[in-house]
Design an enzyme around this catalytic site. Sequence first.
Site, PDB file in Angstrom:
ATOM      1  N   SER A  59       0.845  -1.200   0.000  1.00 15.13           N
ATOM      2  CA  SER A  59       0.000   0.000   0.000  1.00 15.13           C
ATOM      3  C   SER A  59       0.879   1.248   0.000  1.00 15.13           C
ATOM      4  O   SER A  59       2.099   1.168   0.182  1.00 15.13           O
ATOM      5  CB  SER A  59      -0.931   0.022   1.215  1.00 15.13           C
ATOM      6  OG  SER A  59      -0.182   0.121   2.426  1.00 15.13           O
ATOM      7  N   ILE A  61       3.148   4.480  -0.374  1.00 14.62           N
ATOM      8  CA  ILE A  61       4.353   4.806  -1.128  1.00 14.62           C
ATOM      9  C   ILE A  61       4.985   3.543  -1.713  1.00 14.62           C
ATOM     10  O   ILE A  61       5.436   3.530  -2.860  1.00 14.62           O
ATOM     11  CB  ILE A  61       5.361   5.553  -0.239  1.00 14.62           C
ATOM     12  CG1 ILE A  61       4.809   6.934   0.137  1.00 14.62           C
ATOM     13  CG2 ILE A  61       6.710   5.713  -0.947  1.00 14.62           C
ATOM     14  CD1 ILE A  61       5.693   7.695   1.124  1.00 14.62           C
ATOM     15  N   SER A 189      11.280  10.463   7.450  1.00 18.60           N
ATOM     16  CA  SER A 189      10.135  11.376   7.487  1.00 18.60           C
ATOM     17  C   SER A 189      10.641  12.775   7.832  1.00 18.60           C
ATOM     18  O   SER A 189      11.770  12.931   8.320  1.00 18.60           O
ATOM     19  CB  SER A 189       9.123  10.918   8.547  1.00 18.60           C
ATOM     20  OG  SER A 189       8.146  11.905   8.792  1.00 18.60           O
ATOM     21  N   TYR A 202       6.892   7.798  16.971  1.00 13.60           N
ATOM     22  CA  TYR A 202       7.190   7.719  15.541  1.00 13.60           C
ATOM     23  C   TYR A 202       8.399   8.582  15.213  1.00 13.60           C
ATOM     24  O   TYR A 202       9.320   8.152  14.504  1.00 13.60           O
ATOM     25  CB  TYR A 202       5.970   8.170  14.748  1.00 13.60           C
ATOM     26  CG  TYR A 202       6.153   8.171  13.247  1.00 13.60           C
ATOM     27  CD1 TYR A 202       6.338   6.982  12.553  1.00 13.60           C
ATOM     28  CD2 TYR A 202       6.107   9.354  12.532  1.00 13.60           C
ATOM     29  CE1 TYR A 202       6.485   6.977  11.172  1.00 13.60           C
ATOM     30  CE2 TYR A 202       6.252   9.363  11.155  1.00 13.60           C
ATOM     31  CZ  TYR A 202       6.439   8.179  10.478  1.00 13.60           C
ATOM     32  OH  TYR A 202       6.584   8.184   9.111  1.00 13.60           O
ATOM     33  N   LYS A 206      12.172   7.478  13.757  1.00 15.76           N
ATOM     34  CA  LYS A 206      12.742   8.042  12.536  1.00 15.76           C
ATOM     35  C   LYS A 206      14.047   8.788  12.828  1.00 15.76           C
ATOM     36  O   LYS A 206      14.979   8.766  12.005  1.00 15.76           O
ATOM     37  CB  LYS A 206      11.734   8.972  11.859  1.00 15.76           C
ATOM     38  CG  LYS A 206      10.476   8.262  11.351  1.00 15.76           C
ATOM     39  CD  LYS A 206      10.805   7.180  10.327  1.00 15.76           C
ATOM     40  CE  LYS A 206       9.553   6.568   9.728  1.00 15.76           C
ATOM     41  NZ  LYS A 206       9.858   5.539   8.704  1.00 15.76           N
ATOM     42  N   SER A 238      -1.506   8.482   1.508  1.00 14.20           N
ATOM     43  CA  SER A 238      -1.239   7.051   1.652  1.00 14.20           C
ATOM     44  C   SER A 238      -2.136   6.506   2.757  1.00 14.20           C
ATOM     45  O   SER A 238      -2.989   7.208   3.293  1.00 14.20           O
ATOM     46  CB  SER A 238       0.233   6.802   1.984  1.00 14.20           C
ATOM     47  OG  SER A 238       0.530   7.209   3.299  1.00 14.20           O
TER      48      SER A 238
END
Length: 336
Positions: A59, A61, A189, A202, A206, A238
């Site tokens: 799914s 990207i 990100s 998150y 990253k 996305s």
Amino acid sequence: MDCCIVSALWCFVPLYVLFHVLCFIFADADFTLLWASVIGHRPETKLKGLVVWVTGASSGIGEELAYQLAKCGSRLILSARREDELNRVKHRCLDYSDLQNEDILVLPLDLLERTSHEEKTRAAVQYFGHIDILINNGGRSQRSLFLETSIDVYQALMELNFLGTVSITKQVLPHMTQRGTGSIVTVSSVVGLAGAPLATGYSASKHALQGFFNSLRTELTDYPNILISTVCPGPVQSQIVHNAFTHELNKPVATAGNQEHKMPTSRCARLMLVGIANGVKEMWIAQQPFLLFYYAWQYTPTFAWFITNLLGRKRVQNFKAGLDADSAYFTKPKTS
């Protein structure tokens, strides 16, 4: 004569600055990447025939990368947890390109099952003989406030986004160093460069990836033909919001909100392939005003903190009011 040269320079410099300002206003990536898209190598030429392993290919990207790579003539290894979705992507890749069935390997993979990664890598290498490019795209985001979030969520984010990615890289990189060539491209990100509210875990995962791959790149100076590249997208259309962690494990996001204001997935994937084809080590991909934050954090951090605090407060207010965290930047905050 000297006066004429000086006068010409005084005319040229403002025009040069004005040109770059106008370019920046309409830019959706950093200048290095944009220049590569104009005068650099074309993905259709550089990536044709290469073996590319894409994680998170079911799914978002990753799916769009599979379609565009197929059109470039790359041979593909598609990985994610859902085999049925991978087969769907494979069939669409075959429809979109001149690839044959044997040019695409569906290889189900769970980044959390690190003990299986050696076997999965061996299967990929045995099938095609080698791996030219690994695109670390698998992972999940987060939508929750730290004070309300279980520590289990933070552990899951680090296990999946950071350690899962490191584990796959650990298995693939020795094959590349043995051959002396290859590319490892990792999707980070914008929050891998600067933190954001509602994404503390998150962002931490990253940031960890940024530090890891920046350090790894310097360890591989004896392998100049191995590219270590990180991709830092801003908001992209996305499924990442739908699949995000919340304050508790296995509790889905209540509403994902409207995604229309975000960058089209096709544009993000295209810029990524341009960067890979031209050996760009770090790619900033975002529409304005998000791209401005990349440059602000890089060159004017004090100003960046001021803007981030203003927008962060707005984001939290809207989140508490039940609005989508991303689209909140484009809506009026609710205070009651």
